[in-house]
Design a protein around this motif. Sequence first.
Motif, PDB file in Angstrom:
ATOM      1  N   ASP A  80       2.493   6.495 -10.808  1.00 42.50           N
ATOM      2  CA  ASP A  80       2.714   7.618  -9.885  1.00 42.50           C
ATOM      3  C   ASP A  80       1.957   8.858 -10.358  1.00 42.50           C
ATOM      4  O   ASP A  80       1.386   9.605  -9.553  1.00 42.50           O
ATOM      5  CB  ASP A  80       4.208   7.934  -9.785  1.00 42.50           C
ATOM      6  N   LYS A  81       1.954   9.066 -11.668  1.00 47.54           N
ATOM      7  CA  LYS A  81       1.260  10.226 -12.234  1.00 47.54           C
ATOM      8  C   LYS A  81      -0.232  10.163 -11.927  1.00 47.54           C
ATOM      9  O   LYS A  81      -0.829  11.148 -11.478  1.00 47.54           O
ATOM     10  CB  LYS A  81       1.488  10.261 -13.745  1.00 47.54           C
ATOM     11  N   TYR A  82      -0.830   9.004 -12.128  1.00 47.15           N
ATOM     12  CA  TYR A  82      -2.269   8.888 -11.892  1.00 47.15           C
ATOM     13  C   TYR A  82      -2.609   8.874 -10.409  1.00 47.15           C
ATOM     14  O   TYR A  82      -3.704   9.290 -10.009  1.00 47.15           O
ATOM     15  CB  TYR A  82      -2.827   7.661 -12.603  1.00 47.15           C
ATOM     16  N   GLN A  83      -1.669   8.437  -9.577  1.00 47.52           N
ATOM     17  CA  GLN A  83      -1.889   8.541  -8.141  1.00 47.52           C
ATOM     18  C   GLN A  83      -1.946  10.015  -7.736  1.00 47.52           C
ATOM     19  O   GLN A  83      -2.767  10.420  -6.907  1.00 47.52           O
ATOM     20  CB  GLN A  83      -0.771   7.829  -7.374  1.00 47.52           C
ATOM     21  N   THR A  84      -1.067  10.809  -8.344  1.00 49.06           N
ATOM     22  CA  THR A  84      -1.102  12.258  -8.107  1.00 49.06           C
ATOM     23  C   THR A  84      -2.433  12.842  -8.561  1.00 49.06           C
ATOM     24  O   THR A  84      -3.021  13.699  -7.896  1.00 49.06           O
ATOM     25  CB  THR A  84       0.052  12.948  -8.848  1.00 49.06           C
ATOM     26  N   TYR A  85      -2.932  12.369  -9.717  1.00 48.91           N
ATOM     27  CA  TYR A  85      -4.238  12.826 -10.190  1.00 48.91           C
ATOM     28  C   TYR A  85      -5.321  12.534  -9.157  1.00 48.91           C
ATOM     29  O   TYR A  85      -6.177  13.371  -8.877  1.00 48.91           O
ATOM     30  CB  TYR A  85      -4.601  12.123 -11.496  1.00 48.91           C
ATOM     31  N   ARG A  99     -18.609  26.435  -7.842  1.00 49.12           N
ATOM     32  CA  ARG A  99     -18.104  26.902  -9.127  1.00 49.12           C
ATOM     33  C   ARG A  99     -17.600  25.728  -9.951  1.00 49.12           C
ATOM     34  O   ARG A  99     -16.871  24.869  -9.441  1.00 49.12           O
ATOM     35  CB  ARG A  99     -16.993  27.940  -8.921  1.00 49.12           C
ATOM     36  N   PHE A 100     -18.006  25.706 -11.219  1.00 46.00           N
ATOM     37  CA  PHE A 100     -17.623  24.638 -12.141  1.00 46.00           C
ATOM     38  C   PHE A 100     -17.041  25.248 -13.413  1.00 46.00           C
ATOM     39  O   PHE A 100     -17.472  26.318 -13.851  1.00 46.00           O
ATOM     40  CB  PHE A 100     -18.836  23.776 -12.505  1.00 46.00           C
ATOM     41  N   PRO A 101     -16.075  24.565 -14.027  1.00 48.43           N
ATOM     42  CA  PRO A 101     -15.508  25.099 -15.277  1.00 48.43           C
ATOM     43  C   PRO A 101     -16.419  24.854 -16.470  1.00 48.43           C
ATOM     44  O   PRO A 101     -17.102  23.829 -16.556  1.00 48.43           O
ATOM     45  CB  PRO A 101     -14.192  24.319 -15.425  1.00 48.43           C
ATOM     46  N   TYR A 102     -16.407  25.809 -17.370  1.00 52.06           N
ATOM     47  CA  TYR A 102     -17.125  25.692 -18.636  1.00 52.06           C
ATOM     48  C   TYR A 102     -16.292  26.416 -19.686  1.00 52.06           C
ATOM     49  O   TYR A 102     -16.007  27.620 -19.531  1.00 52.06           O
ATOM     50  CB  TYR A 102     -18.519  26.308 -18.534  1.00 52.06           C
ATOM     51  N   LEU A 103     -15.832  25.671 -20.696  1.00 53.30           N
ATOM     52  CA  LEU A 103     -14.934  26.221 -21.714  1.00 53.30           C
ATOM     53  C   LEU A 103     -13.732  26.926 -21.084  1.00 53.30           C
ATOM     54  O   LEU A 103     -13.301  27.986 -21.534  1.00 53.30           O
ATOM     55  CB  LEU A 103     -15.693  27.157 -22.654  1.00 53.30           C
ATOM     56  N   GLY A 104     -13.206  26.300 -20.045  1.00 52.38           N
ATOM     57  CA  GLY A 104     -11.963  26.776 -19.441  1.00 52.38           C
ATOM     58  C   GLY A 104     -12.098  27.862 -18.408  1.00 52.38           C
ATOM     59  O   GLY A 104     -11.109  28.246 -17.771  1.00 52.38           O
ATOM     60  N   MET A 195     -16.204  19.733 -22.156  1.00 58.86           N
ATOM     61  CA  MET A 195     -16.812  21.062 -22.091  1.00 58.86           C
ATOM     62  C   MET A 195     -16.278  21.880 -20.924  1.00 58.86           C
ATOM     63  O   MET A 195     -16.514  23.088 -20.850  1.00 58.86           O
ATOM     64  CB  MET A 195     -18.335  20.950 -21.999  1.00 58.86           C
ATOM     65  N   MET A 196     -15.523  21.261 -20.038  1.00 55.40           N
ATOM     66  CA  MET A 196     -14.883  21.995 -18.956  1.00 55.40           C
ATOM     67  C   MET A 196     -13.513  22.534 -19.369  1.00 55.40           C
ATOM     68  O   MET A 196     -12.926  23.342 -18.659  1.00 55.40           O
ATOM     69  CB  MET A 196     -14.754  21.109 -17.710  1.00 55.40           C
ATOM     70  N   ALA A 197     -12.992  22.095 -20.510  1.00 50.69           N
ATOM     71  CA  ALA A 197     -11.654  22.482 -20.975  1.00 50.69           C
ATOM     72  C   ALA A 197     -11.698  23.770 -21.799  1.00 50.69           C
ATOM     73  O   ALA A 197     -12.752  24.144 -22.323  1.00 50.69           O
ATOM     74  CB  ALA A 197     -11.057  21.351 -21.806  1.00 50.69           C
ATOM     75  N   PRO A 198     -10.556  24.432 -21.961  1.00 54.74           N
ATOM     76  CA  PRO A 198     -10.509  25.631 -22.817  1.00 54.74           C
ATOM     77  C   PRO A 198     -10.822  25.283 -24.274  1.00 54.74           C
ATOM     78  O   PRO A 198     -10.566  24.166 -24.723  1.00 54.74           O
ATOM     79  CB  PRO A 198      -9.059  26.103 -22.669  1.00 54.74           C
ATOM     80  N   LYS A 238       0.188  19.782 -23.764  1.00 53.85           N
ATOM     81  CA  LYS A 238       0.772  20.085 -22.457  1.00 53.85           C
ATOM     82  C   LYS A 238      -0.320  20.386 -21.436  1.00 53.85           C
ATOM     83  O   LYS A 238      -0.260  19.944 -20.284  1.00 53.85           O
ATOM     84  CB  LYS A 238       1.726  21.272 -22.589  1.00 53.85           C
ATOM     85  N   TRP A 239      -1.339  21.142 -21.852  1.00 49.86           N
ATOM     86  CA  TRP A 239      -2.428  21.486 -20.933  1.00 49.86           C
ATOM     87  C   TRP A 239      -3.134  20.226 -20.456  1.00 49.86           C
ATOM     88  O   TRP A 239      -3.398  20.068 -19.264  1.00 49.86           O
ATOM     89  CB  TRP A 239      -3.431  22.411 -21.612  1.00 49.86           C
ATOM     90  N   LEU A 240      -3.447  19.323 -21.374  1.00 51.46           N
ATOM     91  CA  LEU A 240      -4.122  18.088 -20.996  1.00 51.46           C
ATOM     92  C   LEU A 240      -3.262  17.259 -20.047  1.00 51.46           C
ATOM     93  O   LEU A 240      -3.767  16.651 -19.097  1.00 51.46           O
ATOM     94  CB  LEU A 240      -4.455  17.264 -22.243  1.00 51.46           C
ATOM     95  N   ASP A 241      -1.963  17.239 -20.295  1.00 55.76           N
ATOM     96  CA  ASP A 241      -1.068  16.454 -19.453  1.00 55.76           C
ATOM     97  C   ASP A 241      -0.995  17.022 -18.044  1.00 55.76           C
ATOM     98  O   ASP A 241      -0.923  16.278 -17.063  1.00 55.76           O
ATOM     99  CB  ASP A 241       0.329  16.417 -20.082  1.00 55.76           C
ATOM    100  N   GLN A 242      -1.046  18.343 -17.934  1.00 53.69           N
ATOM    101  CA  GLN A 242      -0.854  18.988 -16.633  1.00 53.69           C
ATOM    102  C   GLN A 242      -2.159  19.326 -15.910  1.00 53.69           C
ATOM    103  O   GLN A 242      -2.149  19.561 -14.699  1.00 53.69           O
ATOM    104  CB  GLN A 242      -0.032  20.269 -16.812  1.00 53.69           C
ATOM    105  N   ASN A 243      -3.268  19.341 -16.630  1.00 52.79           N
ATOM    106  CA  ASN A 243      -4.504  19.846 -16.031  1.00 52.79           C
ATOM    107  C   ASN A 243      -5.692  18.903 -16.130  1.00 52.79           C
ATOM    108  O   ASN A 243      -6.838  19.327 -15.949  1.00 52.79           O
ATOM    109  CB  ASN A 243      -4.890  21.179 -16.692  1.00 52.79           C
ATOM    110  N   SER A 244      -5.431  17.629 -16.413  1.00 56.41           N
ATOM    111  CA  SER A 244      -6.540  16.689 -16.567  1.00 56.41           C
ATOM    112  C   SER A 244      -7.418  16.608 -15.331  1.00 56.41           C
ATOM    113  O   SER A 244      -8.619  16.329 -15.426  1.00 56.41           O
ATOM    114  CB  SER A 244      -6.009  15.295 -16.919  1.00 56.41           C
TER     115      SER A 244
END
Length: 254
Positions: A80-85, A99-104, A195-198, A238-244
């Motif tokens: 269910d989690k990955y379906q939400t992803y 716009r693309f993320p770079y270092l968050g 490289m898109m993560a903080p 927590k960030w990785l779990d919620q913002n992957s």
Amino acid sequence: MTSSSTLSGCTSSRTMSSEARSATLIGTEVGYKVRKSADATQPRIDIDIRGVVVVLPEDAEIDPEELLRENAYWVLDKQDKYQTYREQAPDRRFEPGERFPYLGETHELVVEPRQKSEVVDGMIRLRRSAVAQSSVKRALENFYRREAREYLTDRADHHADEIGVEYGKIEIRNQRTKWGSCSTTGTLGFNWRLMMAPPEVIDYVVVHELTHLREQSHSPKFWSLIEQILPQYHESVKWLDQNSTKLIFDKSDL
């Protein structure tokens, strides 16, 4: 039985081919694959955005469907989690102005004549000739990959000294959902999408993999070692779990 993680322990890649199957778990049909691994010491269930894989030691006499049934609620929850992803995956346009993320932080994409692609004045400025030779998407991916090698090497060198370990080399990889890995030979593998993560999240992934050079398993000692280096590492987990989903490059990652 061990479960999957976006970060792996020290392993090598000797595996046998997968076999596709299906099982009914609490009234829900779940497709899965079985993979025998020469390096697996115990059975585990790996679940990511692409599906379910039961990994077994190559000489194990274990019914993979029974293993899934024993962990049915966990398996269905992860699915269910990955379906939400998948539903939250960004619909990115690979064109100037997107716009693309770079270092968050998000940066506008610009294509212009320049000697190399780089971040300047809050914008990701792609070299026009690189785009002309391939595409915006390819030039942007190559930019992230180049930045990842330089940035992650710097962070790995810094934290290796703190932890008191030596690694062999760094490989920048194209894994879809695994952020880092550590081989038994000391090779660190990192997903270029990091490289898109903080920065603090990237540091956590680097420290996680380097710590495996001292503790291969995710034991209490392993987490204690990480906490000594990064006292706030729980926030990055927590960030990785919620913002992957923010690290999904485009729909082909799914």
